[in-house]
Scaffold this motif. Structure first.
Motif, mmCIF file in Angstrom:
data_model
loop_
_atom_site.group_PDB
_atom_site.id
_atom_site.type_symbol
_atom_site.label_atom_id
_atom_site.label_comp_id
_atom_site.label_asym_id
_atom_site.label_seq_id
_atom_site.Cartn_x
_atom_site.Cartn_y
_atom_site.Cartn_z
ATOM 1 N N UNK A 86 -15.831 7.079 2.555
ATOM 2 C CA UNK A 86 -16.477 8.466 3.562
ATOM 3 C C UNK A 86 -16.391 8.845 4.421
ATOM 4 N N UNK A 87 -15.279 8.162 5.486
ATOM 5 C CA UNK A 87 -14.856 9.272 6.608
ATOM 6 C C UNK A 87 -13.779 9.288 6.249
ATOM 7 N N UNK A 88 -12.788 9.191 6.244
ATOM 8 C CA UNK A 88 -11.221 9.422 5.646
ATOM 9 C C UNK A 88 -10.798 9.845 4.169
ATOM 10 N N UNK A 119 -9.563 7.433 -1.471
ATOM 11 C CA UNK A 119 -9.591 7.811 -2.612
ATOM 12 C C UNK A 119 -7.662 6.509 -3.631
ATOM 13 N N UNK A 120 -8.477 5.585 -4.123
ATOM 14 C CA UNK A 120 -7.229 4.872 -4.402
ATOM 15 C C UNK A 120 -6.886 4.397 -5.844
ATOM 16 N N UNK A 121 -6.274 4.021 -6.262
ATOM 17 C CA UNK A 121 -6.072 3.057 -7.707
ATOM 18 C C UNK A 121 -5.334 1.957 -7.413
ATOM 19 N N UNK A 122 -5.613 0.596 -8.198
ATOM 20 C CA UNK A 122 -3.983 0.311 -8.428
ATOM 21 C C UNK A 122 -3.503 -0.276 -9.674
ATOM 22 N N UNK A 123 -2.244 -1.207 -9.212
ATOM 23 C CA UNK A 123 -0.927 -1.262 -9.505
ATOM 24 C C UNK A 123 -0.133 -2.339 -9.755
ATOM 25 N N UNK A 177 1.059 -1.021 -0.237
ATOM 26 C CA UNK A 177 -0.224 -0.051 -0.084
ATOM 27 C C UNK A 177 1.119 1.157 0.508
ATOM 28 N N UNK A 178 1.387 1.987 -1.179
ATOM 29 C CA UNK A 178 1.791 2.801 -1.789
ATOM 30 C C UNK A 178 1.321 4.617 -1.576
ATOM 31 N N UNK A 212 4.755 -6.689 -8.326
ATOM 32 C CA UNK A 212 4.250 -7.054 -7.327
ATOM 33 C C UNK A 212 2.264 -6.217 -6.998
ATOM 34 N N UNK A 213 0.922 -6.717 -7.481
ATOM 35 C CA UNK A 213 0.009 -5.437 -7.207
ATOM 36 C C UNK A 213 -0.172 -4.956 -5.888
ATOM 37 N N UNK A 214 -0.041 -3.819 -6.378
ATOM 38 C CA UNK A 214 -0.542 -3.293 -5.178
ATOM 39 C C UNK A 214 -1.279 -1.901 -4.921
ATOM 40 N N UNK A 215 -1.718 -1.284 -4.212
ATOM 41 C CA UNK A 215 -2.601 -0.175 -4.358
ATOM 42 C C UNK A 215 -2.225 0.885 -3.648
ATOM 43 N N UNK A 216 -2.767 2.304 -4.538
ATOM 44 C CA UNK A 216 -1.651 3.059 -4.853
ATOM 45 C C UNK A 216 -2.757 4.114 -4.390
ATOM 46 N N UNK A 217 -2.850 5.153 -2.852
ATOM 47 C CA UNK A 217 -3.456 6.020 -2.500
ATOM 48 C C UNK A 217 -3.049 7.241 -3.386
ATOM 49 N N UNK A 218 -4.350 7.743 -3.848
ATOM 50 C CA UNK A 218 -4.930 8.859 -4.127
ATOM 51 C C UNK A 218 -4.820 10.362 -3.058
ATOM 52 N N UNK A 219 -5.643 10.436 -2.307
ATOM 53 C CA UNK A 219 -5.989 10.927 -1.515
ATOM 54 C C UNK A 219 -6.334 10.633 -0.188
ATOM 55 N N UNK A 220 -6.277 10.614 1.044
ATOM 56 C CA UNK A 220 -6.564 10.565 1.970
ATOM 57 C C UNK A 220 -7.166 11.428 2.940
#
Length: 251
Positions: free
Chosen positions: A120-122, A125-129, A74-75, A237-245
């Protein structure tokens, strides 16, 4: 057998798409700064009903559970994701839309509901890569595996700086826990497909010098006690990339 990388990527994409569909949501949820923890541990509780709670948890750890993705994959999140801890209590409306909780052994429905809570609370927004990252390949050592096929119907894990004990664990979970211990992604390439029991003991590198009866280093212990070995590698490797939090909105 480990899943091919393209299949893992497809499964992650499917999971993220599912979370955006009409998933039941928690009716009420409170998110507060974590109270002092008696044991210093994180606790995630998801009984087979409409309740969910997570105590003394970082957001990165909650995301790892919700998306079934190791934290190291998770990046790009801010530093507080790994340091600020929360106590979370949530409850859904116990009506027909969630009547399948008890028959959902992998807790996929609750994972998707927690994903919706994070959005909703945090404002997550994210996407996979897919990223090529430093890793260890988990392989069979000379002489083969010393893991014991499990007789347990469930899974138990005990882990600290000096031991890793488990019952009923598939290789995916063993690799994930070794990743936590080594600080690098571990990719299972053993082709072992059973569920296993293990007892692994080692001496941390920063431990004081002890007598000759002390346990070996982690890498040596993995080879001697489990019949496995870790080799440095770079793996896609599959990752999740955080776009906004953001920090959580008020209760």
């Amino acid at each position: 057998m480990a899943l091919p990388k393209f299949l893992l990527f497809f499964l992650l994409a499917t999971q993220l798409a599912h979370a955006q569909a009409s998933t039941p949501t928690f009716e009420v949820a409170t998110i507060k700064p974590a109270a002092p923890s008696p044991d210093g541990h994180t606790h995630i509780n998801y009984p087979p009903d409409e309740r969910f709670s997570a105590l003394n948890i970082t957001l990165i750890a909650l995301m790892a559970w919700a998306y079934d993705m190791p934290e190291k994959q998770i990046l790009d999140g801010p530093s507080w994701l790994t340091s600020t801890r929360f106590d979370i209590q949530a409850k859904a409306d116990a009506d027909d839309q969630i009547k399948h909780f008890a028959s959902d052994p992998n807790h996929d429905l609750k994972r998707h509901m927690v994903q919706a809570l994070l959005a909703d609370r945090f404002h997550l927004k994210l996407h996979q890569d897919t990223r090529t990252m430093p890793a260890y390949d988990l392989l069979l050592a000379k002489g083969g595996s010393k893991l014991l096929p499990s007789q347990s119907n469930g899974k138990t894990i005990g882990i600290s700086r000096t031991y890793f004990n488990g019952q009923g664990l598939p290789m995916a979970i063993i690799a994930d826990k070794l990743s936590q211990l080594t600080g690098r992604i571990v990719v299972d390439k053993t082709n072992l497909t059973d569920r296993y029991d293990l007892k692994l003991q080692w001496t941390p590198d920063d431990a004081p010098v002890a007598d000759n009866s002390a346990a070996p280093s982690l890498f040596t212990a993995i080879q001697e006690q489990l019949g496995l070995k870790l080799e440095p590698a770079k793996e896609p490797v599959p990752v999740i990339v955080i776009d906004h939090v953001d920090p959580p909105t008020p209760n």
